[in-house]
Design a protein around this motif. Structure first.
Motif: not given
Length: 362
Positions: A289-291, A317-323, A338-345, A353-356
């Motif tokens: 999810i990219i948001s 996997v949540w993709v948030n550029p603000r992190t 949503v944070w508790p339900y994400c396996d990775a942020v 930074a795309l390697d992560a």
């Protein structure tokens, strides 16, 4: 001679990588080509070739000098090579490096042949113009989205398999008069898990959304991704992004009528789960999810839909550029829900930074 230069370039690049300079095979190849082009016979010429091809920022010059001294001897002094006269400068792609002469600070312009794409790789996607983002397309082609594997219902022959393939054993037994001389065994085949991407295309995410969709296109959809966009409604773009990469982004804007609109993440996620996810698309899949998590509605329904998704998906996997911002904390709004339900942020806010993101997906 050429093979010796290739070995020199590769080993020198490896020494720089150990010191933290991002020297890949492309830079090492340019270093070797530069040595051949100038027919380098002196240490001064080798140093200038290394400076022009192996570093892209002024911070890396000091590392290059240190590694160069370690490789070519203690008598090396980069100030002797760069000169003190103002006219001993180059004009193509200049940057400055600090130094001292007779107790006074000075700035010496130094040349670099680092490509424009490499310089753009360390800039945030929001700072890039559409034309600059296009320049990163070739670099994005080097990425491959690979999801974890899972067992399929199909099988393959394997001598060390635990299960006996009776049909194949009896078929082969016809060659020996019906006697099963050798037991044929099998193991389950493995195939990549499905990749599902939900991309926020609201106004606050427009630049990052274009970059992420371009990554999916440029990476040739290595994991055969299912792609959806959302803002005020959900739009499936899988078939659109499977076409020519040059036209995919324009078609994506046409197919998604709410591009740069508001954000209703919870409603879009519920629509996805009701229409596609619960029917099998999200089951056992890696969902990205990219948001930025800016939910215009009540965050409680969003948390409920994320709980549903986490029970279906193999990994979220949540993709948030603000992190990527220093001191970021998911304290309020959609991200807190949503944070508790994400396996990775991950941030994935720029190319380097795309390697992560790739690691989280894989």
């Amino acid at each position: 001679m050429v093979s010796d230069l290739a070995v020199l370039a590769a080993r020198f690049g490896e020494a720089l990588r150990r010191e933290g300079v991002a020297v890949g095979a492309d830079r090492s190849a340019r270093f070797a080509q530069a040595l051949v082009a100038v027919d380098a016979q002196r240490i001064r010429e080798v140093y200038w070739c290394a400076l022009a091809t192996l570093v892209s920022t002024s911070d890396e010059v000091a590392v290059l000098d240190r590694v160069f001294e370690a490789v070519f001897g203690d008598g090396f002094d980069p100030a002797d090579f760069r000169g003190d006269r103002p006219d001993e400068t180059l004009t193509a792609g200049q940057f400055t490096a600090g130094g001292t002469t007779a107790g006074k600070e000075r700035e010496v312009p130094l040349a670099t042949l680092g490509s424009a794409a490499e310089r753009l790789a360390s800039r945030d996607f929001t700072d890039l113009e559409p034309g600059e983002l296009e320049q990163l397309r070739e670099l994005m082609r080097r990425f491959r989205l690979a999801t974890p594997t899972r067992r399929s219902r199909r099988k393959r022959a394997a001598a060390g398999g635990r299960r006996v393939d009776m049909r194949e054993t009896l078929r082969r037994a016809r060659r020996s008069g019906g006697e099963p001389a050798v037991l044929r065994r099998w193991v389950p085949r493995e195939k990549p898990r499905r990749l599902v991407v939900l991309c926020d295309i609201s106004g606050s995410m427009e630049a990052h959304a274009r970059a992420m969709l371009q990554l999916l296109v440029s990476a040739n959809l290595g994991a055969k991704a299912e792609v959806f966009t959302f803002a005020t409604r959900l739009t499936r773009l899988t078939r659109v992004l499977a076409h020519d990469p040059a036209a995919a982004m324009r078609r994506a804007g046409t197919e998604a009528p709410d591009w740069s609109g508001g954000t209703r993440i919870g409603a879009a996620l519920r629509e996805f789960l009701d229409t596609f996810g619960a029917r099998g698309m999200a089951r056992g899949a890696v969902v990205v999810i990219i948001s930025d998590g800016w939910e215009t509605g009540d965050p409680a329904p969003l948390a409920a839909q994320m709980a549903r998704l986490s029970r279906l998906a193999f990994r979220v996997v949540w993709v948030n550029p603000r992190t990527a911002q220093p001191g970021y904390r998911p304290l309020v709004g959609g991200m807190a829900a949503v944070w508790p339900y994400c396996d990775a942020v991950v941030s994935a806010h720029r190319l380097d930074a795309l390697d992560a993101l790739l690691d989280a997906v894989g």
